[in-house]
Scaffold this motif. Structure first.
Motif, PDB file in Angstrom:
ATOM      1  N   LYS A   1       9.372  -1.848  -7.979  1.00 28.20           N
ATOM      2  CA  LYS A   1       8.499  -0.981  -8.774  1.00 28.20           C
ATOM      3  C   LYS A   1       7.505  -0.183  -7.931  1.00 28.20           C
ATOM      4  O   LYS A   1       6.756   0.625  -8.456  1.00 28.20           O
ATOM      5  N   THR A   2       7.450  -0.426  -6.633  1.00 28.03           N
ATOM      6  CA  THR A   2       6.502   0.302  -5.780  1.00 28.03           C
ATOM      7  C   THR A   2       7.268   1.094  -4.722  1.00 28.03           C
ATOM      8  O   THR A   2       8.472   0.896  -4.523  1.00 28.03           O
ATOM      9  N   ASP A   3       6.530   2.000  -4.065  1.00 29.44           N
ATOM     10  CA  ASP A   3       7.161   2.776  -2.985  1.00 29.44           C
ATOM     11  C   ASP A   3       6.768   2.241  -1.613  1.00 29.44           C
ATOM     12  O   ASP A   3       6.842   2.952  -0.615  1.00 29.44           O
ATOM     13  N   ASN A   4       6.360   0.949  -1.551  1.00 30.06           N
ATOM     14  CA  ASN A   4       5.996   0.354  -0.260  1.00 30.06           C
ATOM     15  C   ASN A   4       7.151   0.408   0.731  1.00 30.06           C
ATOM     16  O   ASN A   4       6.956   0.608   1.931  1.00 30.06           O
TER      17      ASN A   4
ATOM     18  N   ASP B   1      -0.156   8.075   1.906  1.00 27.58           N
ATOM     19  CA  ASP B   1      -0.423   8.169   0.459  1.00 27.58           C
ATOM     20  C   ASP B   1      -0.491   9.621   0.010  1.00 27.58           C
ATOM     21  O   ASP B   1       0.099   9.999  -1.008  1.00 27.58           O
TER      22      ASP B   1
ATOM     23  N   GLN C   1       7.326   3.825   2.349  1.00 26.33           N
ATOM     24  CA  GLN C   1       6.290   4.002   3.369  1.00 26.33           C
ATOM     25  C   GLN C   1       6.681   3.269   4.656  1.00 26.33           C
ATOM     26  O   GLN C   1       6.522   3.800   5.758  1.00 26.33           O
TER      27      GLN C   1
ATOM     28  N   ALA D   1      13.965   3.459  -2.665  1.00 26.39           N
ATOM     29  CA  ALA D   1      12.832   2.692  -3.213  1.00 26.39           C
ATOM     30  C   ALA D   1      13.358   1.463  -3.944  1.00 26.39           C
ATOM     31  O   ALA D   1      14.059   1.571  -4.940  1.00 26.39           O
TER      32      ALA D   1
ATOM     33  N   GLU E   1       2.221  11.394  -2.497  1.00 27.96           N
ATOM     34  CA  GLU E   1       1.642  11.888  -3.749  1.00 27.96           C
ATOM     35  C   GLU E   1       1.985  13.355  -3.957  1.00 27.96           C
ATOM     36  O   GLU E   1       2.338  13.785  -5.070  1.00 27.96           O
TER      37      GLU E   1
END
Length: 608
Positions: free
Chosen positions: A166-169, A141, A172, A163, A145
């Motif tokens: 809508k998320t950057d999961n 995170d 990661q 990506a 960030e």
């Protein structure tokens, strides 16, 4: 009571002064012969060794504990017969500190004894899985960030490429997967750099063409299989013409793939047309065989569509541009992974925490260093190499490159001696998802000889656990489905299981069963409303267990005599334990059958 060993088992026990690979099939008495080999080295009448001169690495703590306990009991028995034997008395003392352990346990031994060589704080502790998961997430995170705040063009392009949603999961997960892959290599930073080397595009294309040829070969095999069904008695013989056309078309594609002509093969895949299966009546043809041919042909067509969509989405010029464009986002992914690796390592050092990959890599730092393309062993490695008379590795098919190098570092190189003993079975390799490398086993399986040599292979194919009927069923199934590309080995006569034990009960009473559960069966009508399909399956098993317990016979492990089946003799193997195990245990206990399951639910599944 003396044990009668087979010729191959006796070889495993008695051969010395060579590297040995034992390919040990399920139920072949692998642990028993491994224990006997250790005992034979300890009690050798001419050249006995101390048990702490052996390094025995197993895959689990339970396996290490069982092996140590077996050796201890065997030593006790030997000492009972020769109470004045000082060497045996000494072994009973040394057994407690002998290196019969897991890979992680041996790495812990190295760190405790050589921590000063790598400036490691000896007060470290090994982090719990949950704790490391939280720490990893915090570091990820913070890393992302910081990059979002910096807003560099390369990072923004990387996010745009990788990506999803809508998320950057996904980002990661990608960084973590690459990190884990890198850490399964002895030199992770070097491996990451190789991922973006100048010839990476050539490597990508080489892998792509290899995959295309493999997939076309599989499609051709499916077409051939469908044709063979057509030629069976009562087969749909008029379908064969269309399938023969499929074979010719796929052969032509394979030839084009061998020339690696991208645009020509792309055009062939785009313009592909299949002949219709004959609509003429075939009064003698079996309808089930007709459906079988249609089903196989649909698989073939689906595979060809996947080849087109996956590898040939555009013209060669555009694909080249896309590959070149990918270099920068890929470079960013590599750099982010390196940053994560460094930040995660720093956080762990601050808390004086290690995880299992740290233990392996710190152990490598103790044992060796890299000088250009050369690996140079340290003085610590020389000391350990001189100390261990033999290095034994159990479940070798699940080793990775780091563990392979650790084994090599402490083997007999300092005395120019071959002394590595490896045992495993590539058919039982289940940890590739954890980046185990069964190909290490297969390289040795193919290069080690069955004749007397410095690098010898011994095959243990006799199964002492199961009856003929069980082995026939297992062999039948795996001959159909296991090949070099599925399972790492062709399941032929050399790989098959053969009975090694005698069972006096009639074979007719021990046939392999296949229980098919019909949801609408009469015996489940009262239960159907209240139970899921999973629970009904557990109920069917419960009913079968009731018919077995107290009525059917089983060989007692201790006495070797037959006795009635007890609940503790029965194990239920599931494809996955998650969700299933708890439901099965609940249904069995509702039916008055005692059941136990090891649950993995706990801290992270609790509401708090």
């Amino acid at each position: 009571m003396s044990v009668s060993w087979t010729k191959e088992q006796q070889q495993v026990i008695s051969l010395r002064d060579r590297n040995i690979l034992v390919s040990a099939a399920a139920g072949s008495g692998k642990t028993a012969v491994l224990v006997q080999r250790i005992l034979s080295k300890i009690t050798d009448p001419e050249h006995p060794i101390d048990i702490d001169r052996l390094l025995v690495m197993t895959f689990t703590r339970a396996a290490a504990g069982e092996m140590k306990e077996r050796i201890r009991k065997a030593l006790e028995n030997a000492l009972f017969e020769n109470p004045e034997d000082e060497h045996l008395q000494r072994q009973m003392t040394l057994i407690h500190t002998a290196q019969i352990t897991t890979i992680d346990g041996f790495c812990g031994y190295l760190l405790r004894n050589y921590f000063h060589l790598i400036d490691l704080d000896p007060g470290y502790r090994v982090g719990e899985e949950g704790e490391m998961k939280l720490l990893r997430q915090d570091v990820l995170d913070e890393l992302l960030e910081a990059h979002y705040a910096a807003k560099t063009k390369r990072f923004e392009d990387f996010v745009e490429c990788y990506a999803a949603g809508k998320t950057d999961n996904g980002l990661q997960e990608l960084i973590l997967k690459l990190y884990e892959a890198a850490m399964s290599n002895p030199f992770p930073l070097e491996w990451l750099e190789e991922c973006v080397s100048d010839d990476i595009l050539e490597k990508v294309l080489e892998a792509m063409w290899g995959n295309v040829r493999d997939d076309l070969q599989e499609a051709l095999a499916l077409a051939g299989e469908a044709r063979s069904v057509c030629t069976r008695p009562y087969g749909p013989y008029l379908y064969e013409e269309a399938l023969e056309d499929d074979c010719c078309m796929l052969m032509e594609m394979l030839q084009t793939a061998s020339r690696e002509d991208f645009d020509e093969l792309a055009a062939m895949l785009e313009q592909i047309t299949y002949k219709r299966l004959s609509a003429k009546k075939m009064p003698d043809a079996d309808d089930r065989l007709k459906e079988q041919v249609k089903s196989i042909r649909e698989e073939e067509k689906k595979l060809v569509r996947e080849i087109r969509d996956r590898y040939f989405p555009d013209s060669w010029d555009n694909v080249q541009k896309a590959l070149l464009y990918c270099r920068e986002p890929l470079r960013e992914l590599i750099d982010l992974t390196k940053e994560f690796m460094e930040a995660f390592s720093r956080k762990k050092r601050e808390k004086n925490l290690l995880d299992f990959t740290d233990m392996e890599h710190f152990s490598l730092q103790i044992l060796l260093r890299k000088e250009g393309d050369r690996t140079v062993w340290s003085e610590a490695a020389r000391e350990l190499s001189a100390h261990f008379d033999e290095v034994m590795v159990d479940e070798y098919q699940d080793s990775n490159l780091v563990q392979e190098l650790l084994t090599k570092a402490v083997s007999g190189w300092s005395k120019e001696k071959n002394n590595v003993f490896m045992v495993g079975d590539v058919k039982q390799s289940i940890y590739r998802f954890r980046l185990a490398r069964p190909d290490l086993f297969m390289e040795k399986y193919k290069s080690y000889t069955l004749e007397e040599s410095d690098h010898q292979r011994i095959d243990l194919h006799k199964n002492f656990r199961s009856r003929d009927k069980v082995l026939e069923s297992v062999n039948y199934i795996f001959r159909q489905i296991m090949a070099e590309d599925l399972g790492g080995i062709t399941y032929n006569d050399a790989a098959a299981l053969y009975p090694g034990a005698d069972f006096p009960l009639e074979e007719s009473s021990c046939a392999t069963e296949l229980l098919l559960l019909e949801k609408d069966a009469e015996e489940f009508q009262d239960e159907k409303e209240a139970r899921t399909a999973r629970e009904l399956e557990a109920l069917a098993i419960a009913q079968r267990i009731r018919k077995m317990v107290g009525k059917e016979q089983v060989v007692d492990k201790k006495s070797g005599e037959y006795r009635p089946v007890e609940y503790g003799d029965i194990a239920i193997l599931l494809r996955t334990a998650s969700g299933w195990a708890e439901d099965f245990a609940e249904v069995l206990m509702d039916q008055g059958i005692p059941a136990y399951t090891a649950s993995k639910t706990g801290y992270f599944s609790a509401g708090e």
